[in-house]
Scaffold this active site. Structure first.
Site, PDB file in Angstrom:
ATOM      1  N   SER A  20     -52.833 -17.858  12.195  1.00 16.53           N
ATOM      2  CA  SER A  20     -53.209 -18.749  13.302  1.00 16.53           C
ATOM      3  C   SER A  20     -54.549 -19.430  13.020  1.00 16.53           C
ATOM      4  O   SER A  20     -54.718 -20.634  13.259  1.00 16.53           O
ATOM      5  CB  SER A  20     -53.349 -17.940  14.598  1.00 16.53           C
ATOM      6  OG  SER A  20     -52.118 -17.399  14.978  1.00 16.53           O
ATOM      7  N   GLY A  91     -43.785 -23.013  13.563  1.00 14.33           N
ATOM      8  CA  GLY A  91     -43.880 -23.413  14.965  1.00 14.33           C
ATOM      9  C   GLY A  91     -45.300 -23.831  15.323  1.00 14.33           C
ATOM     10  O   GLY A  91     -45.505 -24.773  16.092  1.00 14.33           O
ATOM     11  N   ARG A 119     -35.815 -24.264  17.816  1.00 17.95           N
ATOM     12  CA  ARG A 119     -36.887 -23.770  18.695  1.00 17.95           C
ATOM     13  C   ARG A 119     -37.261 -24.815  19.754  1.00 17.95           C
ATOM     14  O   ARG A 119     -37.315 -26.004  19.454  1.00 17.95           O
ATOM     15  CB  ARG A 119     -38.094 -23.326  17.851  1.00 17.95           C
ATOM     16  CG  ARG A 119     -37.722 -22.124  16.987  1.00 17.95           C
ATOM     17  CD  ARG A 119     -38.860 -21.657  16.131  1.00 17.95           C
ATOM     18  NE  ARG A 119     -39.920 -21.033  16.901  1.00 17.95           N
ATOM     19  CZ  ARG A 119     -41.040 -20.571  16.372  1.00 17.95           C
ATOM     20  NH1 ARG A 119     -41.237 -20.667  15.065  1.00 17.95           N
ATOM     21  NH2 ARG A 119     -41.948 -19.994  17.125  1.00 17.95           N
ATOM     22  N   SER A 164     -48.698 -18.995  26.197  1.00 21.88           N
ATOM     23  CA  SER A 164     -48.429 -19.443  24.828  1.00 21.88           C
ATOM     24  C   SER A 164     -49.633 -20.181  24.285  1.00 21.88           C
ATOM     25  O   SER A 164     -50.064 -21.200  24.847  1.00 21.88           O
ATOM     26  CB  SER A 164     -47.207 -20.370  24.816  1.00 21.88           C
ATOM     27  OG  SER A 164     -47.242 -21.205  23.674  1.00 21.88           O
ATOM     28  N   ASP A 312     -46.094 -10.864  18.348  1.00 22.04           N
ATOM     29  CA  ASP A 312     -45.537 -10.932  16.988  1.00 22.04           C
ATOM     30  C   ASP A 312     -45.370  -9.543  16.360  1.00 22.04           C
ATOM     31  O   ASP A 312     -44.760  -9.409  15.294  1.00 22.04           O
ATOM     32  CB  ASP A 312     -46.427 -11.811  16.100  1.00 22.04           C
ATOM     33  CG  ASP A 312     -46.492 -13.249  16.619  1.00 22.04           C
ATOM     34  OD1 ASP A 312     -45.570 -13.648  17.358  1.00 22.04           O
ATOM     35  OD2 ASP A 312     -47.473 -13.950  16.301  1.00 22.04           O
ATOM     36  N   LYS A 339     -38.475 -17.224  19.001  1.00 27.17           N
ATOM     37  CA  LYS A 339     -39.326 -17.184  17.806  1.00 27.17           C
ATOM     38  C   LYS A 339     -38.486 -17.637  16.600  1.00 27.17           C
ATOM     39  O   LYS A 339     -37.455 -18.274  16.777  1.00 27.17           O
ATOM     40  CB  LYS A 339     -39.896 -15.769  17.627  1.00 27.17           C
ATOM     41  CG  LYS A 339     -40.806 -15.333  18.778  1.00 27.17           C
ATOM     42  CD  LYS A 339     -42.040 -16.199  18.920  1.00 27.17           C
ATOM     43  CE  LYS A 339     -42.942 -15.738  20.061  1.00 27.17           C
ATOM     44  NZ  LYS A 339     -44.092 -16.620  20.250  1.00 27.17           N
ATOM     45  N   ARG A 343     -35.688 -12.595  18.299  1.00 26.05           N
ATOM     46  CA  ARG A 343     -36.170 -11.303  17.767  1.00 26.05           C
ATOM     47  C   ARG A 343     -35.698 -10.107  18.577  1.00 26.05           C
ATOM     48  O   ARG A 343     -35.865  -8.971  18.117  1.00 26.05           O
ATOM     49  CB  ARG A 343     -37.703 -11.319  17.614  1.00 26.05           C
ATOM     50  CG  ARG A 343     -38.146 -12.177  16.453  1.00 26.05           C
ATOM     51  CD  ARG A 343     -39.665 -12.167  16.255  1.00 26.05           C
ATOM     52  NE  ARG A 343     -40.016 -12.991  15.102  1.00 26.05           N
ATOM     53  CZ  ARG A 343     -41.220 -13.508  14.879  1.00 26.05           C
ATOM     54  NH1 ARG A 343     -42.203 -13.288  15.740  1.00 26.05           N
ATOM     55  NH2 ARG A 343     -41.446 -14.233  13.797  1.00 26.05           N
ATOM     56  N   ARG A 386     -41.155 -11.813   9.912  1.00 29.31           N
ATOM     57  CA  ARG A 386     -41.555 -10.537  10.547  1.00 29.31           C
ATOM     58  C   ARG A 386     -40.401  -9.527  10.515  1.00 29.31           C
ATOM     59  O   ARG A 386     -40.643  -8.321  10.418  1.00 29.31           O
ATOM     60  CB  ARG A 386     -42.061 -10.777  11.972  1.00 29.31           C
ATOM     61  CG  ARG A 386     -43.211 -11.775  11.991  1.00 29.31           C
ATOM     62  CD  ARG A 386     -44.343 -11.427  12.903  1.00 29.31           C
ATOM     63  NE  ARG A 386     -45.316 -12.525  12.871  1.00 29.31           N
ATOM     64  CZ  ARG A 386     -46.376 -12.588  12.061  1.00 29.31           C
ATOM     65  NH1 ARG A 386     -46.648 -11.600  11.237  1.00 29.31           N
ATOM     66  NH2 ARG A 386     -47.187 -13.633  12.075  1.00 29.31           N
TER      67      ARG A 386
END
Ligand code: SPQ
Length: 428
Positions: A20, A91, A119, A164, A312, A339, A343, A386
């Protein structure tokens, strides 16, 4: 890729830079006036997509491994990209960049891979349109490819239905170019790297619990950024160290921003032997060394405002929960469905293949412990980094070796993941 059980995990690793923060360092460096240097940048596929997009808008960026130099000439120097801005799997790149593109006086087209095409984008394009942006795309701007015709923007007071950081950051970056003040309010506070880094670039923001405001027309001044290690990457080794017998691992320079440390709270609540050794600060981002040892774990309930602080990490927490006494319940996490994969579905399907007892719920999952994971078959990342790393860690505790399909997906955020796992591993 075939992986097998390990006898112990011991040693020290340097966790690669935070994804990030790396994205934001390139974006804000590109908007700033002057030369921005970035140390410990994450050279993962997602962050390289961000570099590629800003180069297409005329920004000179040198990248050499984890060292990056951005020769910024101010936001007005961004130029119209002659070809599609390709965000790959990222994303963060597309959503934050939309906030920048919305106010630039040129046309751009943005798209990414198959996962990005599924997404939701209206969460960002809707508030941007309220500010005056001209954005179009499939399903009225919900899905890529998206086109943006930059226009003049006006500040809004936006109450986001979800916590978010991508929505908050996109609106704030548009707000930076808008007339008047823009405020974003969230149901729970999401990660605040945008706010911290904009301040490091000289931008004034005002914050109040779950709200943040920015006034348009402010300039960014170049900065020197050190990117701490990504706690979302460290989480895989924190879990591994707690689960694999006879283990003791030191993780160096891990980011400890309180909006990201939910995994530390969860591990401590599960009874893990986890210690924070030292801590420091860089560009208002705290970081430190973590030590984790083999632990006996107990189940926990996770929901409410901790969710954005560990969103995450839920795939790896689900694996951890299979090794804890009792039933772990994860709720308020419906965001997992949008995601890189859904997930909830991918965690449940892949852990079941290893022999775990786990049930999906509307907004999370229930995991029954403590279980022996048999393994022995083939699992897949489904193209989600992930999920790939969670399965990589799972292979260190399954009775039989497992075959992981699409393991390459890990390159998005942690290209050296298996190298680090091998370095720490003692095979039986
Ligand atoms: O960038 P991308 O693909 O959205 O990556 C993920 C991840 O797991 O690496 C989400 F799938 O992280 C997001 C995170 O979930 C990165 C992010 C950011 O840098 O602002 C914020 C979170 O997403 P959101 O939707 O809550 O804003």
């Amino acid at each position: 890729m075939k992986r097998e059980k390990v006898r112990a995990l011991n040693g020290e690793i340097h966790i690669p830079g935070d994804k990030s923060i790396s994205h934001r360092s390139v974006m804000f460096g590109a908007l700033a006036k002057g030369t921005t240097t970035v140390k410990n940048f994450l050279p993962g596929a997602d962050c390289l997509s961000t570099i590629d997009c800003f180069r297409k808008m005329g920004v000179q960026i040198e990248q050499n491994g984890s060292d990056v130099v951005i020769y910024g000439k101010g936001i007005d120097s961004l130029s119209e990209p002659a070809s599609l801005l390709d965000v790959g799997n990222s994303g963060t790149t597309i959503r934050l960049m939309l906030g920048i593109l919305a106010g630039r006086p040129f046309y751009s087209a943005v798209a990414g891979d198959e996962s990005i095409a599924k997404r939701p984008m209206k969460r960002v394009t809707e508030p941007l349109k309220q500010m005056g942006a001209k954005i179009d795309g499939r399903a009225g701007g919900e899905f890529t490819p998206l086109s943006v015709s930059g226009s003049s923007l006006k500040g809004i007071d936006y109450v986001s239905p979800v916590a978010s950081a991508q929505i908050k950051s996109a609106v704030l970056l548009a707000g930076l170019q808008a007339e008047g003040t823009t405020t974003v309010t969230e149901p729970h506070k999401s990660r605040d790297h945008t706010e911290r880094m904009l301040s490091a670039f000289g931008v004034e923001l005002s914050e109040d619990q779950t709200s943040v405001s920015i006034t348009g027309g402010q300039d960014l001044t170049a900065a020197d950024i050190f990117v701490p290690g990504d706690i979302s990457s460290a989480a895989f080794f924190l879990a591994a160290g707690a689960m694999v017998p006879n283990s003791s691992i030191v993780l160096k320079n891990v980011g400890l921003n309180p909006t990201r440390t939910g995994i530390i709270d969860v591990l401590q609540n599960m009874g893990a032997k986890l210690e924070i050794k030292s801590s420091a600060d860089s560009n208002a981002e705290p970081y430190g060394d973590l030590v984790i040892e083999t632990s006996s774990l107990k189940a926990v309930e996770i929901g409410g405002d901790i969710i954005p602080r560990l969103i995450d990490e839920i795939p790896i927490i689900a694996l951890l929960a299979t090794q804890a006494e009792g039933t772990t319940v994860i709720k308020d996490a419906a965001e997992l469905k949008v995601k890189e994969t859904n997930r909830i579905d991918t965690v449940v399907s892949e852990l079941r293949k290893l022999g775990a007892e786990i049930e999906p719920t509307e907004d999370g999952m229930k995991i029954y412990g403590k279980q022996t994971l048999k393994g022995g078959g083939t699992v897949s990342s489904h193209g989600d980094h992930r999920i790939g790393m969670m399965l990589g860690i799972a292979s260190s505790i399954t009775v039989e070796p497992i075959e992981i399909e699409q393991a390459d997906a890990i390159h998005v955020s942690y290209p050296t993941f298996f190298e680090h796992l091998n370095k720490l591993s003692k095979k039986s």
